[in-house]
Design an enzyme around this catalytic site. Structure first.
Site, PDB file in Angstrom:
ATOM      1  N   TYR A  36       0.831  -1.211   0.000  1.00  0.00           N
ATOM      2  CA  TYR A  36       0.000   0.000   0.000  1.00  0.00           C
ATOM      3  C   TYR A  36       0.857   1.248   0.000  1.00  0.00           C
ATOM      4  O   TYR A  36       2.081   1.183   0.173  1.00  0.00           O
ATOM      5  CB  TYR A  36      -0.940  -0.007   1.207  1.00  0.00           C
ATOM      6  N   LYS A 153       6.458  -1.847   1.921  1.00  0.00           N
ATOM      7  CA  LYS A 153       5.276  -1.246   2.561  1.00  0.00           C
ATOM      8  C   LYS A 153       4.129  -2.257   2.442  1.00  0.00           C
ATOM      9  O   LYS A 153       3.200  -2.111   1.633  1.00  0.00           O
ATOM     10  CB  LYS A 153       4.943   0.110   1.921  1.00  0.00           C
ATOM     11  N   GLU A 185      13.327   3.007  13.565  1.00  0.00           N
ATOM     12  CA  GLU A 185      12.236   3.870  13.106  1.00  0.00           C
ATOM     13  C   GLU A 185      11.113   3.799  14.130  1.00  0.00           C
ATOM     14  O   GLU A 185      11.236   3.108  15.149  1.00  0.00           O
ATOM     15  CB  GLU A 185      11.746   3.443  11.712  1.00  0.00           C
ATOM     16  N   LEU A 209      11.318   1.495   6.753  1.00  0.00           N
ATOM     17  CA  LEU A 209      10.660   1.895   5.518  1.00  0.00           C
ATOM     18  C   LEU A 209      11.366   3.143   4.974  1.00  0.00           C
ATOM     19  O   LEU A 209      11.622   4.074   5.743  1.00  0.00           O
ATOM     20  CB  LEU A 209       9.184   2.213   5.811  1.00  0.00           C
TER      21      LEU A 209
HETATM   22  C1  LIG Z   1       6.862   1.763   9.553  1.00  0.00           C
HETATM   23  C2  LIG Z   1       6.848   3.097   8.886  1.00  0.00           C
HETATM   24  N1  LIG Z   1       7.996   3.781   8.786  1.00  0.00           N
HETATM   25  C3  LIG Z   1       8.044   5.009   8.213  1.00  0.00           C
HETATM   26  C4  LIG Z   1       6.892   5.616   7.706  1.00  0.00           C
HETATM   27  C5  LIG Z   1       6.967   6.983   7.087  1.00  0.00           C
HETATM   28  O1  LIG Z   1       6.846   6.919   5.674  1.00  0.00           O
HETATM   29  P1  LIG Z   1       6.292   8.142   4.836  1.00  0.00           P
HETATM   30  O2  LIG Z   1       7.128   9.335   5.179  1.00  0.00           O
HETATM   31  O3  LIG Z   1       6.482   7.738   3.417  1.00  0.00           O
HETATM   32  O4  LIG Z   1       4.868   8.329   5.215  1.00  0.00           O
HETATM   33  C6  LIG Z   1       5.672   4.932   7.782  1.00  0.00           C
HETATM   34  C7  LIG Z   1       4.455   5.550   7.258  1.00  0.00           C
HETATM   35  O5  LIG Z   1       3.369   5.093   7.443  1.00  0.00           O
HETATM   36  C8  LIG Z   1       5.655   3.640   8.375  1.00  0.00           C
HETATM   37  O6  LIG Z   1       4.492   2.949   8.477  1.00  0.00           O
END
Ligand SMILES: Cc1ncc(COP(=O)(O)O)c(C=O)c1O
Length: 294
Positions: A36, A153, A185, A209
């Site tokens: 997603y 993701k 993270e 991610l």
């Molecule tokens: C586990 C995780 N890390 C980092 C992020 C941040 O990603 P983004 O900046 O693309 O929203 C998300 C966003 O939902 C996430 O679920």
């Protein structure tokens, strides 16, 4: 007055959410076999669309699926979807999900052929939530119980959900995850610390991610003349930080003011956070006023 039924996109059709149905044999439902994206749209303008589609395609590639739509098809589909919302010019987040579709039987092994399920919907981004976040959030550290492919993701978010709930149980907004003594993270966000005016974030790896907001924050901070370093952050360095931030597309840059019940620095959002968060707001304003997605 009742709210109009939201319109969503499912497999080529725009339809009221109450009419959008998928098979109980969908592999997304049975196995969480899908990926997603969450893409903000400010005044109807999609934020970093090409980067989001690039990440979607790399998630699909990692789970051995091919892109069901081209970048141009995504762009026109998502723009059409936004236009069909009750207030297309408001700030919204677009959720999209691609699964490996339904087979005749439940079977772990990947089907030789499949028809992907492609779904997208919009949800409002509430500015009062962002205003509350800007005052500072509380976080706790937890051991990362997830799998080793966190760069994908994936819709398999049970680990993330349970970690976030443990934080919520302790009146905290986020959990900062630890692996082998290093902070990687948040349960739904990327991690930054500030130490001696330098901005530090863990390098991209299979343990986190590759956040779109993370990349933009690095870009904006560099433009602001701040030294940015991609390097691992030990648990000790996290606790010794002058500032701690967590970033995500819908929550933007969250200043952490309390970590494991201890105040971070003086317990206020820090100076570098103010600076980069102002640059982030300016980026959003430019996007709102622009003709193209950025
Ligand atoms: C586990 C995780 N890390 C980092 C992020 C941040 O990603 P983004 O900046 O693309 O929203 C998300 C966003 O939902 C996430 O679920």
């Amino acid at each position: 007055m009742s709210m109009p039924t939201p319109i969503v996109f499912l497999n080529g059709d725009f339809t009221p959410i109450t009419d959008a149905k998928i098979s109980v044999l969908d592999r997304g439902f049975l196995f969480a076999d899908g990926v997603y994206e969450v893409i903000p749209a400010y005044a109807g303008k999609l934020f970093r669309l090409s980067q989001h589609i690039e990440r979607l395609n790399s998630s699909l590639n990692a789970i051995r699926m091919s892109p069901p739509l081209s970048a141009q098809q995504w762009e026109s589909t998502l723009n059409k979807l936004i236009q069909q919302q009750p207030d297309p010019a408001s700030d919204q987040s677009v959720y999209l999900q691609v699964t490996r579709g339904a087979n005749e039987q439940r079977d772990h092994q990947l089907p030789e052929q499949y028809q992907a399920t492609v779904f997208a919907m919009c949800q409002p981004i509430a500015s009062h939530n962002l205003n509350a976040i800007a005052l500072g959030i509380k976080a706790i550290t937890l051991d990362d119980i997830r799998w080793d492919w966190c760069h994908i993701k994936s819709v398999a978010l049970l680990g993330n959900i349970l970690l976030k709930q443990q934080a919520a149980d302790q009146q905290c907004t986020e959990a900062i995850l630890l692996r082998d003594g290093y902070a990687t993270e948040g349960s739904a966000s990327n991690l930054f610390i500030v130490k001696n005016k330098q901005l530090i974030t863990p390098p991209k790896s299979h343990y986190l991610l590759p956040g779109i907001t993370r990349d933009l924050v690095l870009e904006l901070a560099t433009k602001e003349g701040i030294t940015c370093i991609e390097r691992e952050i030990s648990e000790q360095q996290l606790f010794d930080a002058d500032e701690v931030w967590l970033t995500s597309s819908t929550k933007e840059i969250m200043p952490v003011i309390e970590l494991n019940r201890q105040v971070v620095a003086d317990g206020q959002p820090g100076q570098l956070w103010q600076q980069v968060s102002t640059a982030y707001s300016q980026f959003k304003t430019q996007l709102r006023e622009s003709d193209n997605d950025q």
